[in-house]
Design an enzyme around this catalytic site. Structure first.
Site, PDB file in Angstrom:
ATOM      1  CB  CYS A  20     -19.958 -66.420   9.881  1.00  0.00           C
ATOM      2  SG  CYS A  20     -20.981 -64.423  10.560  1.00  0.00           S
ATOM      3  NE  ARG A  80     -21.226 -72.147   9.847  1.00  0.00           N
ATOM      4  CZ  ARG A  80     -22.072 -72.150  10.613  1.00  0.00           C
ATOM      5  NH1 ARG A  80     -21.712 -73.998  10.826  1.00  0.00           N
ATOM      6  NH2 ARG A  80     -23.188 -71.659  11.524  1.00  0.00           N
ATOM      7  CD1 TRP A 119     -23.516 -63.965   3.308  1.00  0.00           C
ATOM      8  CD2 TRP A 119     -24.789 -63.878   5.483  1.00  0.00           C
ATOM      9  NE1 TRP A 119     -25.041 -64.319   2.994  1.00  0.00           N
ATOM     10  CE2 TRP A 119     -26.007 -63.284   4.207  1.00  0.00           C
ATOM     11  CE3 TRP A 119     -25.636 -63.866   6.363  1.00  0.00           C
ATOM     12  CZ2 TRP A 119     -27.314 -63.285   4.185  1.00  0.00           C
ATOM     13  CZ3 TRP A 119     -27.098 -62.755   6.633  1.00  0.00           C
ATOM     14  CH2 TRP A 119     -27.992 -63.027   5.118  1.00  0.00           C
ATOM     15  CG  ASN A 158     -21.853 -67.367  13.499  1.00  0.00           C
ATOM     16  OD1 ASN A 158     -22.522 -66.835  12.883  1.00  0.00           O
ATOM     17  ND2 ASN A 158     -21.834 -68.865  12.684  1.00  0.00           N
ATOM     18  N   GLY A 159     -23.652 -64.768  15.124  1.00  0.00           N
ATOM     19  CA  GLY A 159     -24.647 -64.281  15.315  1.00  0.00           C
ATOM     20  C   GLY A 159     -25.398 -62.717  15.244  1.00  0.00           C
ATOM     21  CD  GLU A 163     -36.398 -78.803  -3.173  1.00  0.00           C
ATOM     22  OE1 GLU A 163     -36.554 -78.029  -2.482  1.00  0.00           O
ATOM     23  OE2 GLU A 163     -34.629 -78.619  -3.691  1.00  0.00           O
ATOM     24  CE  LYS A 182     -32.111 -77.094  -4.010  1.00  0.00           C
ATOM     25  NZ  LYS A 182     -32.699 -76.784  -3.816  1.00  0.00           N
ATOM     26  CD  GLU A 203     -31.581 -72.496  -3.377  1.00  0.00           C
ATOM     27  OE1 GLU A 203     -31.118 -72.617  -2.564  1.00  0.00           O
ATOM     28  OE2 GLU A 203     -31.888 -73.937  -3.323  1.00  0.00           O
ATOM     29  CG  HIS A 234     -58.961 -71.856  -9.978  1.00  0.00           C
ATOM     30  ND1 HIS A 234     -60.212 -71.809 -10.088  1.00  0.00           N
ATOM     31  CD2 HIS A 234     -58.741 -72.986  -9.894  1.00  0.00           C
ATOM     32  CE1 HIS A 234     -61.099 -72.982  -9.674  1.00  0.00           C
ATOM     33  NE2 HIS A 234     -59.185 -73.538  -9.637  1.00  0.00           N
ATOM     34  CE  LYS A 285     -26.087 -77.453   2.575  1.00  0.00           C
ATOM     35  NZ  LYS A 285     -27.021 -77.395   1.955  1.00  0.00           N
TER      36      LYS A 285
HETATM   37  C1  AGP Z   1     -32.081 -75.164  -0.270  1.00  0.00           C
HETATM   38  O1  AGP Z   1     -31.612 -75.110  -1.400  1.00  0.00           O
HETATM   39  C2  AGP Z   1     -31.726 -73.735   0.784  1.00  0.00           C
HETATM   40  N1  AGP Z   1     -30.196 -73.650   0.671  1.00  0.00           N
HETATM   41  C3  AGP Z   1     -32.698 -73.045   1.721  1.00  0.00           C
HETATM   42  O2  AGP Z   1     -33.995 -73.323   1.291  1.00  0.00           O
HETATM   43  C4  AGP Z   1     -32.315 -74.407   2.881  1.00  0.00           C
HETATM   44  O3  AGP Z   1     -33.237 -75.507   2.818  1.00  0.00           O
HETATM   45  C5  AGP Z   1     -33.358 -73.526   4.052  1.00  0.00           C
HETATM   46  O4  AGP Z   1     -32.294 -72.421   4.660  1.00  0.00           O
HETATM   47  C6  AGP Z   1     -33.055 -74.998   5.263  1.00  0.00           C
HETATM   48  O5  AGP Z   1     -31.529 -75.221   5.743  1.00  0.00           O
HETATM   49  P1  AGP Z   1     -31.758 -76.357   6.760  1.00  0.00           P
HETATM   50  O6  AGP Z   1     -31.845 -77.289   6.396  1.00  0.00           O
HETATM   51  O7  AGP Z   1     -30.864 -76.267   6.791  1.00  0.00           O
HETATM   52  O8  AGP Z   1     -32.615 -76.158   8.185  1.00  0.00           O
END
Ligand code: AGP
Length: 613
Positions: free
Chosen positions: A2, A27, A74, A100-101, A486, A490, A493, A509, A608
């Protein structure tokens, strides 16, 4: 997860808090709220939905004062709604909190408080905090002591900011564990509190960061920090060099597109001050690495989550190839519960853009407990992963706002390349000639990335043709196998399309059964040592009617004859090819999601920084 912003000073707190929350919206964003002390009484405005709804609420029903806190949420406990939005006020209407938490023992605390006659007004775990504070206050303690006693009763990880109408000269801020940061900014006769740097950067660059189990009493004139046991501490003051404008979108439609295009700059920045191109040497002073330590390392465990883990997978190939040190890549959420075999000769290297990812921080703790040395590669200055490590490398990319990580993926790969050279040199396995060649190749990277970005129009065209796809298979080998993972992440997500990645050699396989005209295949086939193997992979997919997009080196007529579409990349030294191969995949995912009209910077269900398990 959050966002938190607090203010105390001579200005009206309301616009400062709302603007700050705007910069933290990435966030966490399913509800938002603000509380301000106005004429001696606490006024709260809060609602479900995006921050824009709260801003409208405040415009229609203004509040102003010189002390306030705000929050974007969140949800973890209690659905997104006005009653569950923070801030939360107790029964006396004199104390208000944002959090937060997760309060892991909130059910037992809630039962105790209910038994004492407390009437809960929300379904959140956070509300128990404000009622506990009121319970201690009723015994005659100060807000500081009441908050301290309360925090000692909570299990889990927390970032908390509190104020009371009875003590209007202060904010109390505290951090327990790894639930996102608590940043305190210094103004002139005014002070700021936030969960992350961008929220207050336009007001001040002077900041301190609370460590776990620390509590701060913030007044207009400054801050007193103590441990939860009351021991006075003096956190280091950081001067944050980030450019506040850098946290804005500029001429781009989305932060993600801006950050993709920032990679020429961010890669230049991550090299800055660390490479002597004349001497062909690397310096990473914050690592505190000595030749003896370098020689004592028997193996390296790279631990991270998501995109950061993919950077770590590339790092494995780089460090093993250049420095000849065995490297294991351990997904942090697995590593922390795997009873890992780690000792004092193991180096645990965490990679994290936010530096606050709960799983990654927990994996670091696990390594520390078993005697390992800790390093981290982080972007957020002052983050937990930076501060708990024995040495660190800052990605130096500036704030990354888009939830989908891009520049904070390419920077750590270059950082890992530099680390591999330094390790190889200190361990005596890298000849000066080889070292100078590797360093010279680094100079090429920003311009090579720029040439990939120049081809955005071609990639957008392919995205336009393929924006309705429902599946995608990404294939890569060797150092570019992580780039397949990766690229798939992308696309998943931000466009919500099912995409999966495989080591290309695995196709025969089983997974090749998936390939037909409706299963597009993206093959990463630049000029690297696995090139010929990848060519045969493309042939296998084509033989089954597959629609193949290839990432290939400019001028490669073999791939051009084979593939249905080609994303061209410039000739690149193979150890640096992942930094280049990923650029078209970032752009491809971005344009598909953008063409589908999706919320690219704030994808559904994501945030994020994942500061909870
Ligand atoms: C990546 O596009 C995602 N947002 C997610 O996988 C991110 O890389 C992961 O949560 C790790 O975040 P960090 O690098 O802040 O630890």
């Amino acid at each position: 997860m959050c966002g938190i912003v607090g203010y105390i000073g001579d200005q009206n707190a309301t616009p400062i808090i709302l603007n700050g929350l705007k910069r933290l919206e990435y966030r966490g964003y399913d509800s938002a709220g603000i509380a301000v002390l106005q004429d001696g009484a606490i006024q709260i405005r809060r609602d479900a939905g995006k921050l824009s709804k709260l801003t409208t609420l405040v415009e229609n029903s203004p509040i102003e004062g010189h002390l306030g806190i705000g929050h974007t949420r969140w949800a973890t406990h209690g659905e997104p709604s006005a009653r569950n939005a923070h801030p939360h006020m107790g029964d006396t209407n004199q104390v208000v909190v944002v959090h937060n938490g997760i309060v892991e023992n909130f059910l037992e605390l809630r039962e105790d408080l209910t038994a004492e006659g407390v009437k809960f007004k929300s379904d959140t775990d956070t509300e128990v905090i404000v009622h506990l504070i009121e319970r201690f206050l009723s015994g005659g303690t100060s807000l500081e002591e009441a908050t301290r006693h309360t925090l000692k009763q909570l299990r889990g990880a927390h970032g908390v900011v509190v104020f009371s109408s009875n003590e209007p000269d202060k904010l109390i801020a505290a951090r327990i564990g790894n639930a996102g940061g608590v940043v305190i900014g210094f103004g002139e006769g005014e002070m700021y509190v936030a969960s992350d740097i961008p929220a207050i950067l336009e007001h001040t660059r002077r900041m301190i960061f609370l460590d776990s189990h620390q509590m701060a009493v913030v007044t207009r004139d400054g801050v007193q920090v103590k441990t939860l046991d009351g021991q006075k501490v003096t956190p280091q003051e950081h001067n944050i060099g980030w450019d506040p404008v850098a946290a804005e979108k500029g001429e781009y439609r989305h932060f993600m597109q801006k950050e993709i295009h920032e990679q020429v700059r961010s890669l230049t920045d991550t090299l800055a001050g660390r490479v002597d191109f004349d001497e062909g040497t690397i310096r990473l002073p914050e690592l505190n690495l000595t030749p003896d330590m370098a020689k004592s390392i028997s193996r390296i465990v790279i631990t991270a989550c998501g995109t950061a883990a993919h950077a770590g997978m590339v790092g494995k190939v780089l460090i093993e190839s250049i420095a000849r040190v065995p490297v294991e890549v351990a997904i942090a959420s697995e590593f922390r519960y795997s009873d890992p075999i780690v000792d004092q000769n193991t180096l645990v290297l965490a990679i994290s853009q936010s530096g606050e990812t709960a799983d990654t921080l927990a994996a670091m703790d696990e390594g520390r407990k078993r005697g390992a040395k800790l390093w981290s590669i982080v972007n957020a200055i002052g983050s937990q992963a930076m501060r708990v490590a024995d040495g660190y490398i800052s990605m130096q990319t500036g704030p990354e706002i888009g939830v989908a990580s891009t520049k904070a993926f390419t920077a750590p790969m270059v950082d890992l390349y530099m680390l591999a050279i330094l390790l190889g040199e200190m361990r005596g396995v890298l000849s000066p000639e080889k070292r100078r060649k590797l360093v010279a190749d680094l100079r090429l990277v920003p311009a090579l990335v720029g040439r990939c970005l120049d081809r955005e129009g071609e990639i957008e065209q392919v995205a336009r043709e393929m924006k309705y796809i429902r599946n995608m298979l990404y294939l890569g080998r060797g150092i570019n196998m992580p780039i397949a993972y990766e690229g798939a992440l992308k696309l998943k997500e931000i466009s919500y399309i099912h995409a999966e990645a495989y080591p290309a050699g695995e196709m025969k396989h089983g997974p090749i059964a998936l390939v037909d005209r409706d299963m597009p295949v993206l093959a990463i086939v630049p000029h690297d040592p696995w090139y010929e193997k990848m060519i045969s992979q493309i042939e296998q997919a084509k033989a089954r009617g597959g629609n193949v997009i290839a990432v290939a080196t400019e001028g490669d007529t073999r791939v051009e004859a084979l593939a249905d579409h080609v994303f061209w990349v410039p000739e690149t030294p193979w150890l640096l090819s992942p930094v280049i191969s990923v650029i078209p995949l970032q752009l491809f995912a971005y344009h598909i999601a953008s063409l589908r009209g999706l919320d690219v910077d704030q994808p559904r269900n994501l945030a994020k920084s994942v500061t909870v398990e």
